[in-house]
Write a protein that holds these residues in place. Structure first.
Motif, PDB file in Angstrom:
ATOM      1  N   LEU A   1      -6.834   1.128  13.361  1.00 36.63           N
ATOM      2  CA  LEU A   1      -7.243  -0.141  14.326  1.00 36.63           C
ATOM      3  C   LEU A   1      -8.530  -0.687  13.645  1.00 36.63           C
ATOM      4  O   LEU A   1      -8.633  -1.868  13.244  1.00 36.63           O
ATOM      5  N   TYR A   2      -9.390   0.268  13.426  1.00 36.47           N
ATOM      6  CA  TYR A   2     -11.019  -0.020  12.757  1.00 36.47           C
ATOM      7  C   TYR A   2     -10.496  -1.078  11.451  1.00 36.47           C
ATOM      8  O   TYR A   2     -11.071  -2.075  11.216  1.00 36.47           O
ATOM      9  N   PHE A   3      -9.809  -0.462  10.585  1.00 35.36           N
ATOM     10  CA  PHE A   3      -9.225  -0.970   9.339  1.00 35.36           C
ATOM     11  C   PHE A   3      -8.776  -2.403   9.443  1.00 35.36           C
ATOM     12  O   PHE A   3      -9.013  -3.400   8.667  1.00 35.36           O
ATOM     13  N   ALA A   4      -7.768  -2.392  10.577  1.00 35.48           N
ATOM     14  CA  ALA A   4      -7.008  -3.497  10.694  1.00 35.48           C
ATOM     15  C   ALA A   4      -8.117  -4.726  11.005  1.00 35.48           C
ATOM     16  O   ALA A   4      -8.018  -5.992  11.017  1.00 35.48           O
ATOM     17  N   MET A   5      -9.057  -4.258  11.955  1.00 35.88           N
ATOM     18  CA  MET A   5      -9.890  -5.253  12.324  1.00 35.88           C
ATOM     19  C   MET A   5     -10.733  -5.694  11.334  1.00 35.88           C
ATOM     20  O   MET A   5     -11.598  -6.952  11.305  1.00 35.88           O
ATOM     21  N   ASN A   6     -11.409  -4.868  10.450  1.00 38.98           N
ATOM     22  CA  ASN A   6     -12.404  -5.243   9.368  1.00 38.98           C
ATOM     23  C   ASN A   6     -12.239  -5.541   8.249  1.00 38.98           C
ATOM     24  O   ASN A   6     -12.918  -5.536   7.155  1.00 38.98           O
ATOM     25  N   SER A   7     -10.857  -5.283   7.702  1.00 37.66           N
ATOM     26  CA  SER A   7     -10.147  -5.683   6.327  1.00 37.66           C
ATOM     27  C   SER A   7      -9.874  -7.220   6.152  1.00 37.66           C
ATOM     28  O   SER A   7      -9.566  -7.708   7.225  1.00 37.66           O
ATOM     29  N   PRO A   8     -10.329  -7.895   5.019  1.00 40.55           N
ATOM     30  CA  PRO A   8      -9.908  -9.177   4.754  1.00 40.55           C
ATOM     31  C   PRO A   8      -8.424  -9.367   4.909  1.00 40.55           C
ATOM     32  O   PRO A   8      -7.451  -8.572   4.251  1.00 40.55           O
ATOM     33  N   ALA A   9      -7.807 -10.691   5.144  1.00 39.90           N
ATOM     34  CA  ALA A   9      -6.484 -11.093   5.183  1.00 39.90           C
ATOM     35  C   ALA A   9      -5.947 -10.938   3.869  1.00 39.90           C
ATOM     36  O   ALA A   9      -4.776 -10.781   3.844  1.00 39.90           O
ATOM     37  N   SER A  10      -6.624 -11.002   2.921  1.00 34.38           N
ATOM     38  CA  SER A  10      -6.444 -11.023   1.516  1.00 34.38           C
ATOM     39  C   SER A  10      -5.896  -9.744   1.079  1.00 34.38           C
ATOM     40  O   SER A  10      -4.998  -9.534   0.156  1.00 34.38           O
ATOM     41  N   LEU A  11      -6.493  -8.764   1.960  1.00 32.31           N
ATOM     42  CA  LEU A  11      -5.926  -7.261   1.463  1.00 32.31           C
ATOM     43  C   LEU A  11      -4.581  -6.742   2.324  1.00 32.31           C
ATOM     44  O   LEU A  11      -3.783  -6.231   1.844  1.00 32.31           O
ATOM     45  N   ILE A  12      -4.857  -7.326   3.551  1.00 31.87           N
ATOM     46  CA  ILE A  12      -3.655  -6.701   4.554  1.00 31.87           C
ATOM     47  C   ILE A  12      -2.761  -7.853   5.214  1.00 31.87           C
ATOM     48  O   ILE A  12      -2.086  -7.389   6.055  1.00 31.87           O
ATOM     49  N   GLY A  13      -2.639  -8.982   4.660  1.00 29.98           N
ATOM     50  CA  GLY A  13      -1.804  -9.852   5.313  1.00 29.98           C
ATOM     51  C   GLY A  13      -2.113 -10.184   6.822  1.00 29.98           C
ATOM     52  O   GLY A  13      -3.300 -10.076   7.263  1.00 29.98           O
ATOM     53  N   THR A  14      -1.235 -11.199   7.042  1.00 34.19           N
ATOM     54  CA  THR A  14      -1.638 -11.915   8.350  1.00 34.19           C
ATOM     55  C   THR A  14      -0.897 -11.606   9.410  1.00 34.19           C
ATOM     56  O   THR A  14      -0.808 -11.797  10.546  1.00 34.19           O
ATOM     57  N   THR A  15       0.194 -10.735   9.166  1.00 35.84           N
ATOM     58  CA  THR A  15       0.931 -10.170  10.474  1.00 35.84           C
ATOM     59  C   THR A  15       0.922  -8.756  10.643  1.00 35.84           C
ATOM     60  O   THR A  15       0.423  -7.908   9.843  1.00 35.84           O
ATOM     61  N   PRO A  16       0.940  -8.192  12.152  1.00 36.70           N
ATOM     62  CA  PRO A  16       0.862  -6.766  12.359  1.00 36.70           C
ATOM     63  C   PRO A  16       1.670  -5.872  11.429  1.00 36.70           C
ATOM     64  O   PRO A  16       1.235  -4.926  11.121  1.00 36.70           O
ATOM     65  N   GLU A  17       2.931  -6.348  11.186  1.00 34.92           N
ATOM     66  CA  GLU A  17       3.683  -5.501  10.407  1.00 34.92           C
ATOM     67  C   GLU A  17       3.149  -5.350   9.000  1.00 34.92           C
ATOM     68  O   GLU A  17       3.180  -4.134   8.429  1.00 34.92           O
ATOM     69  N   GLN A  18       2.584  -6.433   8.404  1.00 31.90           N
ATOM     70  CA  GLN A  18       2.110  -6.297   6.833  1.00 31.90           C
ATOM     71  C   GLN A  18       0.841  -5.273   7.234  1.00 31.90           C
ATOM     72  O   GLN A  18       0.660  -4.522   6.297  1.00 31.90           O
ATOM     73  N   ALA A  19      -0.026  -5.668   8.009  1.00 30.84           N
ATOM     74  CA  ALA A  19      -1.104  -5.083   8.199  1.00 30.84           C
ATOM     75  C   ALA A  19      -0.994  -3.475   8.364  1.00 30.84           C
ATOM     76  O   ALA A  19      -1.450  -2.373   7.748  1.00 30.84           O
ATOM     77  N   ALA A  20       0.074  -3.079   9.494  1.00 33.07           N
ATOM     78  CA  ALA A  20       0.172  -1.721   9.471  1.00 33.07           C
ATOM     79  C   ALA A  20       0.619  -0.903   8.597  1.00 33.07           C
ATOM     80  O   ALA A  20       0.310   0.112   8.084  1.00 33.07           O
ATOM     81  N   GLN A  21       1.768  -1.736   7.500  1.00 33.31           N
ATOM     82  CA  GLN A  21       2.165  -1.251   6.292  1.00 33.31           C
ATOM     83  C   GLN A  21       1.261  -0.704   5.273  1.00 33.31           C
ATOM     84  O   GLN A  21       0.977   0.345   4.924  1.00 33.31           O
ATOM     85  N   VAL A  22       0.217  -1.632   5.137  1.00 31.33           N
ATOM     86  CA  VAL A  22      -0.964  -1.637   3.936  1.00 31.33           C
ATOM     87  C   VAL A  22      -1.770  -0.502   4.497  1.00 31.33           C
ATOM     88  O   VAL A  22      -2.144   0.326   3.613  1.00 31.33           O
ATOM     89  N   ILE A  23      -2.308  -0.462   5.837  1.00 32.20           N
ATOM     90  CA  ILE A  23      -3.166   0.450   6.292  1.00 32.20           C
ATOM     91  C   ILE A  23      -2.733   1.924   6.306  1.00 32.20           C
ATOM     92  O   ILE A  23      -3.239   2.871   6.034  1.00 32.20           O
ATOM     93  N   SER A  24      -1.381   1.810   6.672  1.00 33.45           N
ATOM     94  CA  SER A  24      -0.644   3.186   6.748  1.00 33.45           C
ATOM     95  C   SER A  24      -0.831   3.630   5.399  1.00 33.45           C
ATOM     96  O   SER A  24      -0.897   5.087   5.275  1.00 33.45           O
ATOM     97  N   SER A  25      -0.416   2.930   4.284  1.00 34.19           N
ATOM     98  CA  SER A  25      -0.375   3.327   3.255  1.00 34.19           C
ATOM     99  C   SER A  25      -1.916   3.965   2.440  1.00 34.19           C
ATOM    100  O   SER A  25      -1.838   4.645   1.692  1.00 34.19           O
ATOM    101  N   TRP A  26      -2.761   3.496   3.296  1.00 32.61           N
ATOM    102  CA  TRP A  26      -4.088   4.114   2.848  1.00 32.61           C
ATOM    103  C   TRP A  26      -4.433   5.293   3.386  1.00 32.61           C
ATOM    104  O   TRP A  26      -5.478   6.168   3.132  1.00 32.61           O
ATOM    105  N   GLY A  27      -3.491   5.907   4.277  1.00 27.62           N
ATOM    106  CA  GLY A  27      -3.477   7.290   5.126  1.00 27.62           C
ATOM    107  C   GLY A  27      -4.186   6.985   6.458  1.00 27.62           C
ATOM    108  O   GLY A  27      -4.329   8.131   7.094  1.00 27.62           O
TER     109      GLY A  27
END
Lengths: 71, 697
Positions: free
Chosen positions: B389-415
């Protein structure tokens, strides 16, 4: 005993009130009046309203140019 | 007997500290309770205060309780008033505590909770509190003069001018970055925007109240104002639930930035009693109250830390800010560990009110220890959140995308495992449409605070209220700072331009005021707007610049302290200020150099500009730019940032040179060369006053 505790409580409350007021740049008015009367008995003393405005202008005025708050 | 009890007490404190750190160390890999961090911080503060600050007070500075302070010598009942030490402690603490110690630690949480905690504790004991204490001391011995004045008189005219120019640059970056925090918190948030906009008419009503209806009744005014603010939060919810009203209060980042720039201009030319003063009263009391509330909340709820002790991002690849742990941790957490800005406060109103020299220890060193607790609490609030949640709130959209699905996928891939549902649910819990990419610290802190406070009062149902309360509280005092800071900038600009164009110096000239205000607002507004359109989220670019500048100011203040110690012939103890100075110089110069020349475009301004220039030459458009003009603007902004960073480096290096020159001069002279006032004569005067006081009594 009861009286002493009440006295103590009042003293603490007045300190807290004084702290709160000084936090926003308004020092103790009674101290100011006592100081004027003791040291400059012939000169006029500001009323509380004048005193308050004077402090407000000093805190935010550009004359000091000082930053009175932090990031 | 009492002595041995005291000794036992200090042994107990030391044992508690060892145990707390031992617990934190042994439970790596498991969640640990936030209380252990609090215990460690309190023990460090107690030990540092009891032993190190006493050493500085008695041996290094040799505080003299018989020496008359400026408050005693110039007592006028107004500016110079001998004040009870606890009252003055409160005043000083309220002046140094602000948004800084709340934002920095939240950003640094990307490295895990341990690096930030250790730096805050070590930094405050050996650098931050030392700086605040010694600057307060030297100002107290010079009639409460300001930092700029003291640098001029102790290190020379030119050094003074350079330092003041540095302070002006810092102010500009500070205002831009704080305004950016507000923009990030309010963008696309009708509830937050409505609540914060409502504070303007509320403050104006309170201004009229204290000016005309009930002059000077601060207490009454604050209570009424507080109730109105709570009502504003309540109505904010209603607004956010009504589609038509919600749309009216939904703003893009760009619109908000322009609104704040306009607000900054108008607010700083209005009379102070109308908007600035009442808003300042409300925000000061709200700030103190919220800090107390958060402290009680942490003690009562005892949350577990979810963030790992050390995250994988210590290697410098983190999404919140770019750059490795060294040097970027040490500039990201500025306030809370060591803040140069405090040197302006410690040489402001506080030294004019100290009753007795002895008390400078509690007020200077003690207040800063208290501020470090604020930073620790902010760190805790960020680390009790689910890391995903912390990283979803603090990462720029250019990294994690703009939808919850994209964000969850990218951040989960970070571990850091997180599901889209958790992101949507948290947004719904706090009454927002989305919580993705809300960089800037304030929203994260608000979710963390909502998490902690709703555990104490109200449960989940109150979470949205607490979230918007936290946003309101931060926005309120940041906007107060924007207003007051713009006025200070205006004054500095008038002073600076006045040397060339005499009419600019006249503070009573309406024209001069407006021109200088416009210049000040344009300067910080430029960086604010640049930050808002920045694809990396702005905070990523601007916060390091702010951190570097703030730490450089601290280095300048500590250089002054070192020079004064040499002039006092106390060079034996000069390591007390030289060690933190050296550390700050190492960190800020390394960080400054990397921001300029690092080959990674995410870190170095010049390589970022180079990357875009190359693309332009090859005829390609790089995201986020869509046109050639946007490409050019990005390149231009990179160069502006690089120039600013270079200026900071130049300012601090020239202060080092002036410092060394002043120290050599002091060493060559066999006598004490410091320019103190109020020595023996002051002491006699104080004795007279004291005996007169005794007779009166």
């Amino acid at each position: 005993m009861h009286e002493a505790a009440l006295h103590e409580f009042k003293a603490i409350f007045s300190r807290l009130k004084q702290t709160g007021r000084l936090m926003v740049g308004v020092p103790c008015y009674d101290t100011y009046v006592a100081h004027r009367l003791a040291n400059h008995p012939d000169e006029p003393v500001m009323t509380y309203e004048e005193f308050f405005r004077d402090r407000q202008d000093t805190r935010y005025g550009v004359k000091g140019g000082g930053m009175n708050r932090c990031c | 007997m009492t002595r041995s009890i005291q000794t036992l007490g200090w042994i107990a404190v030391t044992l508690a500290l060892t145990f707390a750190f031992g617990w934190i160390a042994l439970n790596r890999g498991e969640t640990i309770n936030a209380l252990w961090i609090v215990v460690a911080a309190v023990c460090v503060a107690l030990l540092a205060y009891r032993f190190y600050s006493l050493f500085i007070a008695r041996t290094v500075l040799q505080l003299d309780p018989r020496r008359a302070t400026p408050a005693v010598r110039y007592n006028d009942g107004l500016d110079y008033v001998p004040t009870n030490k606890y009252v003055l402690f409160g005043h000083h603490f309220a002046a140094i505590a602000g948004a800084g110690p709340l934002v920095g630690p939240v950003l640094a949480a990307q490295l895990g909770y341990l690096p930030g905690t250790l730096w805050i504790l070590v930094g405050v004991v050996f650098a931050g509190a030392v700086q605040d204490f010694i600057v307060l001391f030297i100002s107290m011995r010079r009639d409460g003069r300001s930092l700029g004045d003291m640098i001029r008189s102790e290190m020379g005219q030119v050094a003074g001018v350079i330092a003041m120019f540095g302070v002006l640059l810092i102010m500009i970056i500070l205002l831009a970055v704080l305004a950016l925090v507000v923009v990030k918190a309010l963008a696309h948030s009708p509830w937050g925007s409505f609540t914060v906009f409502a504070t303007i008419p509320i403050a104006m009503l309170m201004g009229v109240y204290t000016r005309y209806l009930r002059p000077g009744r601060i207490g009454e005014m604050s209570v009424i104002g507080f109730i109105a603010l709570i009502a504003a939060i309540y109505f904010g919810q209603i607004v956010s639930e009504n589609p038509t009203a919600a749309e009216m209060f939904t703003f893009s980042g760009e619109t908000l930035a322009l609104t704040i720039i306009g607000y900054g201009f108008v607010a700083s030319v209005l009379p102070v009693w109308l908007l600035l003063a009442p808003r300042d009263y409300l925000s000061t009391f709200l700030k103190i109250g919220t800090i107390l509330g958060l402290a009680l909340g942490i003690l009562f709820v005892m949350p577990d830390l979810q963030m790992p002790a050390v995250s994988r991002f210590v290697d410098g690849t983190g999404p919140v800010f770019s750059g490795a742990l060294f040097p970027f941790l040490f500039i990201t957490i500025a306030c809370g560990a060591v803040s140069g800005f405090h040197s302006l406060i410690a040489s402001g109103t506080t030294p004019k009110m100290v009753e007795n020299e002895d008390q400078a220890r509690l007020i200077g060193y003690g207040s800063m220890l208290m501020e470090s607790f604020v930073a620790i609490m902010a760190l805790i609030a960020a680390c009790v959140l689910e890391p995903g949640l912390y990283f979803a709130m603090n990462s720029p959209a250019s990294l994690i995308g703009t939808t919850p699905e994209q964000a969850a996928q990218v951040i989960s891939s970070w571990g850091f495992v997180i599901t889209p549902d958790m992101l949507t649910q948290t947004a719904a819990d706090v009454g927002e449409g989305t919580i993705l990419s809300r960089a800037g610290g304030a929203p994260t802190l608000a979710v963390g605070m909502a998490h902690i406070l709703s555990g104490a009062i109200g449960g989940k149902a109150m979470m949205a209220f607490w979230y918007h309360f936290a946003i309101l509280f931060e926005a309120l005092f940041i906007l107060t700072t924007v207003d007051a800071g713009t006025r200070v900038c205006r004054f500095m600009i008038q002073d600076l331009l006045g040397t060339f164009v005499p009419v600019m110096k006249r503070t009573d000239s309406w024209m001069a005021n407006v021109v200088a205000t416009a210049l000040a607002v344009t300067a910080w507004g430029y960086f604010l707007y640049q930050g808002v359109v920045d694809p990396l989220g702005g905070i990523n670019t601007l916060w390091p610049l702010f951190g570097i500048s703030n730490q450089m100011l601290a280095a300048i203040a500590l250089i002054l302290c070192t020079v004064v110690l040499f002039k006092m012939k106390r060079q034996r103890y000069a390591w007390v200020t030289m060690v933190p100075t050296a550390w700050l110089l190492i960190c800020t110069l390394t960080a400054g150099w990397q921001k300029l020349f690092h080959p990674n475009p995410a870190i170095g301004f010049l390589s970022h500009a180079g990357k875009f220039s190359d693309a332009l030459a090859a005829g390609t458009i790089l995201a986020p730019a869509k046109t050639v003009e946007e490409m050019n603007r990005i390149i231009f902004n990179d160069y502006v940032d690089a120039v600013l960073c270079g200026l900071f480096i130049a300012v601090v290096l020239s202060m080092v040179v002036y410092g060394i020159l002043a120290i050599r001069k002091a060493l060559a002279n066999p006598n004490v060369t410091t320019r103190e006032v109020g020595g023996d004569e002051g002491a006699r005067q104080a004795a007279r006053l004291a005996s007169r006081g005794a007779r009166h009594a």
